[in-house]
Design a protein around this motif. Structure first.
Motif, PDB file in Angstrom:
ATOM      1  N   MET A   1      -6.232   0.235   6.792  1.00  0.00           N
ATOM      2  CA  MET A   1      -7.007   1.467   6.910  1.00  0.00           C
ATOM      3  C   MET A   1      -7.607   1.606   8.306  1.00  0.00           C
ATOM      4  O   MET A   1      -7.644   2.702   8.860  1.00  0.00           O
ATOM      5  N   VAL A   2      -8.060   0.504   8.888  1.00  0.00           N
ATOM      6  CA  VAL A   2      -8.586   0.528  10.258  1.00  0.00           C
ATOM      7  C   VAL A   2      -7.469   0.929  11.222  1.00  0.00           C
ATOM      8  O   VAL A   2      -7.665   1.793  12.092  1.00  0.00           O
ATOM      9  N   ASP A   3      -6.297   0.327  11.080  1.00  0.00           N
ATOM     10  CA  ASP A   3      -5.155   0.654  11.948  1.00  0.00           C
ATOM     11  C   ASP A   3      -4.820   2.141  11.856  1.00  0.00           C
ATOM     12  O   ASP A   3      -4.609   2.815  12.869  1.00  0.00           O
TER      13      ASP A   3
ATOM     14  N   LEU B   1       0.862  -1.182   0.000  1.00  0.00           N
ATOM     15  CA  LEU B   1       0.000   0.000   0.000  1.00  0.00           C
ATOM     16  C   LEU B   1       0.890   1.220   0.000  1.00  0.00           C
ATOM     17  O   LEU B   1       1.873   1.266   0.743  1.00  0.00           O
ATOM     18  N   LYS B   2       0.537   2.191  -0.808  1.00  0.00           N
ATOM     19  CA  LYS B   2       1.268   3.453  -0.818  1.00  0.00           C
ATOM     20  C   LYS B   2       0.255   4.580  -0.770  1.00  0.00           C
ATOM     21  O   LYS B   2      -0.743   4.556  -1.498  1.00  0.00           O
ATOM     22  N   VAL B   3       0.525   5.556   0.077  1.00  0.00           N
ATOM     23  CA  VAL B   3      -0.346   6.714   0.175  1.00  0.00           C
ATOM     24  C   VAL B   3      -0.339   7.423  -1.173  1.00  0.00           C
ATOM     25  O   VAL B   3       0.723   7.637  -1.774  1.00  0.00           O
ATOM     26  N   LEU B   4      -1.519   7.768  -1.630  1.00  0.00           N
ATOM     27  CA  LEU B   4      -1.646   8.466  -2.911  1.00  0.00           C
ATOM     28  C   LEU B   4      -1.065   9.866  -2.773  1.00  0.00           C
ATOM     29  O   LEU B   4      -1.393  10.599  -1.845  1.00  0.00           O
ATOM     30  N   ASP B   5      -0.175  10.214  -3.689  1.00  0.00           N
ATOM     31  CA  ASP B   5       0.395  11.553  -3.736  1.00  0.00           C
ATOM     32  C   ASP B   5       0.414  12.028  -5.186  1.00  0.00           C
ATOM     33  O   ASP B   5      -0.024  11.311  -6.089  1.00  0.00           O
ATOM     34  N   LEU B   6       0.912  13.216  -5.413  1.00  0.00           N
ATOM     35  CA  LEU B   6       0.902  13.780  -6.765  1.00  0.00           C
ATOM     36  C   LEU B   6       1.695  12.953  -7.763  1.00  0.00           C
ATOM     37  O   LEU B   6       1.358  12.888  -8.938  1.00  0.00           O
ATOM     38  N   GLN B   7       2.748  12.298  -7.297  1.00  0.00           N
ATOM     39  CA  GLN B   7       3.559  11.485  -8.200  1.00  0.00           C
ATOM     40  C   GLN B   7       2.785  10.279  -8.729  1.00  0.00           C
ATOM     41  O   GLN B   7       3.098   9.748  -9.781  1.00  0.00           O
ATOM     42  N   GLN B   8       1.774   9.848  -7.981  1.00  0.00           N
ATOM     43  CA  GLN B   8       0.997   8.676  -8.384  1.00  0.00           C
ATOM     44  C   GLN B   8      -0.344   9.049  -9.030  1.00  0.00           C
ATOM     45  O   GLN B   8      -1.137   8.178  -9.364  1.00  0.00           O
ATOM     46  N   ALA B   9      -0.589  10.328  -9.202  1.00  0.00           N
ATOM     47  CA  ALA B   9      -1.891  10.783  -9.700  1.00  0.00           C
ATOM     48  C   ALA B   9      -2.243  10.163 -11.058  1.00  0.00           C
ATOM     49  O   ALA B   9      -3.374   9.722 -11.266  1.00  0.00           O
ATOM     50  N   ALA B  10      -1.306  10.115 -11.967  1.00  0.00           N
ATOM     51  CA  ALA B  10      -1.589   9.544 -13.293  1.00  0.00           C
ATOM     52  C   ALA B  10      -1.940   8.062 -13.175  1.00  0.00           C
ATOM     53  O   ALA B  10      -2.847   7.574 -13.841  1.00  0.00           O
ATOM     54  N   PHE B  11      -1.221   7.345 -12.305  1.00  0.00           N
ATOM     55  CA  PHE B  11      -1.521   5.926 -12.094  1.00  0.00           C
ATOM     56  C   PHE B  11      -2.933   5.750 -11.549  1.00  0.00           C
ATOM     57  O   PHE B  11      -3.660   4.849 -11.951  1.00  0.00           O
ATOM     58  N   SER B  12      -3.315   6.627 -10.618  1.00  0.00           N
ATOM     59  CA  SER B  12      -4.640   6.485 -10.010  1.00  0.00           C
ATOM     60  C   SER B  12      -5.733   6.770 -11.031  1.00  0.00           C
ATOM     61  O   SER B  12      -6.771   6.100 -11.026  1.00  0.00           O
ATOM     62  N   GLN B  13      -5.518   7.720 -11.912  1.00  0.00           N
ATOM     63  CA  GLN B  13      -6.525   8.027 -12.935  1.00  0.00           C
ATOM     64  C   GLN B  13      -6.722   6.849 -13.884  1.00  0.00           C
ATOM     65  O   GLN B  13      -7.854   6.499 -14.231  1.00  0.00           O
ATOM     66  N   GLU B  14      -5.630   6.228 -14.294  1.00  0.00           N
ATOM     67  CA  GLU B  14      -5.719   5.052 -15.171  1.00  0.00           C
ATOM     68  C   GLU B  14      -6.427   3.904 -14.453  1.00  0.00           C
ATOM     69  O   GLU B  14      -7.295   3.238 -15.021  1.00  0.00           O
ATOM     70  N   LEU B  15      -6.072   3.672 -13.198  1.00  0.00           N
ATOM     71  CA  LEU B  15      -6.690   2.616 -12.409  1.00  0.00           C
ATOM     72  C   LEU B  15      -8.186   2.863 -12.254  1.00  0.00           C
ATOM     73  O   LEU B  15      -9.005   1.956 -12.459  1.00  0.00           O
TER      74      LEU B  15
ATOM     75  N   GLU C   1     -16.909  14.942  11.906  1.00  0.00           N
ATOM     76  CA  GLU C   1     -16.091  13.956  11.195  1.00  0.00           C
ATOM     77  C   GLU C   1     -15.100  14.624  10.242  1.00  0.00           C
ATOM     78  O   GLU C   1     -14.039  14.088   9.968  1.00  0.00           O
ATOM     79  N   ALA C   2     -15.435  15.805   9.747  1.00  0.00           N
ATOM     80  CA  ALA C   2     -14.575  16.493   8.788  1.00  0.00           C
ATOM     81  C   ALA C   2     -13.290  17.009   9.422  1.00  0.00           C
ATOM     82  O   ALA C   2     -12.356  17.363   8.718  1.00  0.00           O
ATOM     83  N   THR C   3     -13.226  17.044  10.751  1.00  0.00           N
ATOM     84  CA  THR C   3     -12.006  17.512  11.399  1.00  0.00           C
ATOM     85  C   THR C   3     -10.911  16.456  11.377  1.00  0.00           C
ATOM     86  O   THR C   3      -9.757  16.753  11.628  1.00  0.00           O
ATOM     87  N   LEU C   4     -11.283  15.212  11.084  1.00  0.00           N
ATOM     88  CA  LEU C   4     -10.305  14.136  11.025  1.00  0.00           C
ATOM     89  C   LEU C   4      -9.695  14.057   9.624  1.00  0.00           C
ATOM     90  O   LEU C   4     -10.346  14.401   8.639  1.00  0.00           O
ATOM     91  N   PRO C   5      -8.447  13.588   9.530  1.00  0.00           N
ATOM     92  CA  PRO C   5      -7.807  13.534   8.208  1.00  0.00           C
ATOM     93  C   PRO C   5      -8.443  12.484   7.291  1.00  0.00           C
ATOM     94  O   PRO C   5      -9.029  11.509   7.756  1.00  0.00           O
ATOM     95  N   ALA C   6      -8.308  12.724   6.021  1.00  0.00           N
ATOM     96  CA  ALA C   6      -8.721  11.763   5.000  1.00  0.00           C
ATOM     97  C   ALA C   6      -7.453  11.204   4.372  1.00  0.00           C
ATOM     98  O   ALA C   6      -6.400  11.851   4.386  1.00  0.00           O
ATOM     99  N   GLN C   7      -7.549   9.995   3.836  1.00  0.00           N
ATOM    100  CA  GLN C   7      -6.374   9.366   3.232  1.00  0.00           C
ATOM    101  C   GLN C   7      -6.812   8.427   2.124  1.00  0.00           C
ATOM    102  O   GLN C   7      -7.850   7.777   2.228  1.00  0.00           O
ATOM    103  N   THR C   8      -6.025   8.375   1.081  1.00  0.00           N
ATOM    104  CA  THR C   8      -6.249   7.434  -0.016  1.00  0.00           C
ATOM    105  C   THR C   8      -4.957   6.680  -0.265  1.00  0.00           C
ATOM    106  O   THR C   8      -3.872   7.265  -0.245  1.00  0.00           O
ATOM    107  N   TRP C   9      -5.107   5.376  -0.492  1.00  0.00           N
ATOM    108  CA  TRP C   9      -3.963   4.507  -0.763  1.00  0.00           C
ATOM    109  C   TRP C   9      -4.164   3.801  -2.092  1.00  0.00           C
ATOM    110  O   TRP C   9      -5.288   3.450  -2.444  1.00  0.00           O
ATOM    111  N   LEU C  10      -3.079   3.573  -2.788  1.00  0.00           N
ATOM    112  CA  LEU C  10      -3.105   2.689  -3.949  1.00  0.00           C
ATOM    113  C   LEU C  10      -2.544   1.345  -3.512  1.00  0.00           C
ATOM    114  O   LEU C  10      -1.597   1.282  -2.719  1.00  0.00           O
TER     115      LEU C  10
END
Length: 184
Positions: A124-126, A16-30, A63-72
């Motif tokens: 994600m739970v952890d 698992l890798k946290v989604l960042d700008l370097q992976q944006a193109a990969f995420s769009q294709e996925l 709930e919006a005060t907590l961080p959000a995160q996306t992983w590939l």
């Protein structure tokens, strides 16, 4: 000389890798492929549209005060011969996210039923526990037996009265059940 069959064996490992700008193109294709394989994202969009008039603003603000995160979810090939002609190749095979307590996950069909959903959701739970979430929730199609079984095993309880029917622009009708995992 006999060839060793294990010599050219290709193995896959996952991370698992946290989604960042370097992976944006990969995420769009996925996401493009995932949207062709399943109507999961269409269901989520339609459900959000339908629920937009019944949102509990106070609960949403908390709930919006907590961080959000996306992983590939990445698969990486490696072979036993480690030659320059056969380098390791990494590519995304799924995505998971948490935002305002909502859990979302999608894995390419060819990589399903290999434990990636379980590993991703557990990670994600952890993470959610570490950053202060008290609960996580998700909606799942009642016809998705594999996902429902996984959510049962991970402790996501069905919320009574949480079923919703969604009619997609394609005409398909889906019944979604709300599930929740209490973390604290």
């Amino acid at each position: 000389m006999a060839e060793n069959p294990d010599e050219n064996k290709v193995t896959l490992s996952y991370s698992l890798k946290v989604l960042d700008l370097q992976q944006a193109a990969f995420s769009q294709e996925l996401l493009s492929v995932l949207k062709k394989e399943s109507d999961t994202f269409l269901l989520a969009d339609e459900l959000a549209r339908q629920q937009s008039t019944s949102i509990d603003e106070e609960k949403l603000d908390a709930e919006a005060t907590l961080p959000a995160q996306t992983w590939l979810i990445w698969a990486e090939t490696s072979s036993n011969n480690d030659s320059e002609d056969d380098p390791a190749v990494a590519y995304p095979v799924g995505i998971g996210s948490i935002s305002e307590g909502e859990v979302g996950i999608a894995v390419l069909k060819d990589y399903q039923n290999q434990g990636l959903g379980r590993l991703t959701i557990q990670a994600m739970v952890d993470w959610s526990e570490k950053v202060g979430y008290e609960r996580l929730w998700l909606d799942v199609d009642v016809t998705n037996a594999a996902a429902r079984h996984l959510y049962d095993e991970l402790g996501f309880a069905i919320q009574p009265g949480g079923e919703q029917t969604v009619v997609l622009p394609t005409g398909r009708t889906a019944t979604l059940e709300r599930r929740e995992l209490v973390l604290r």
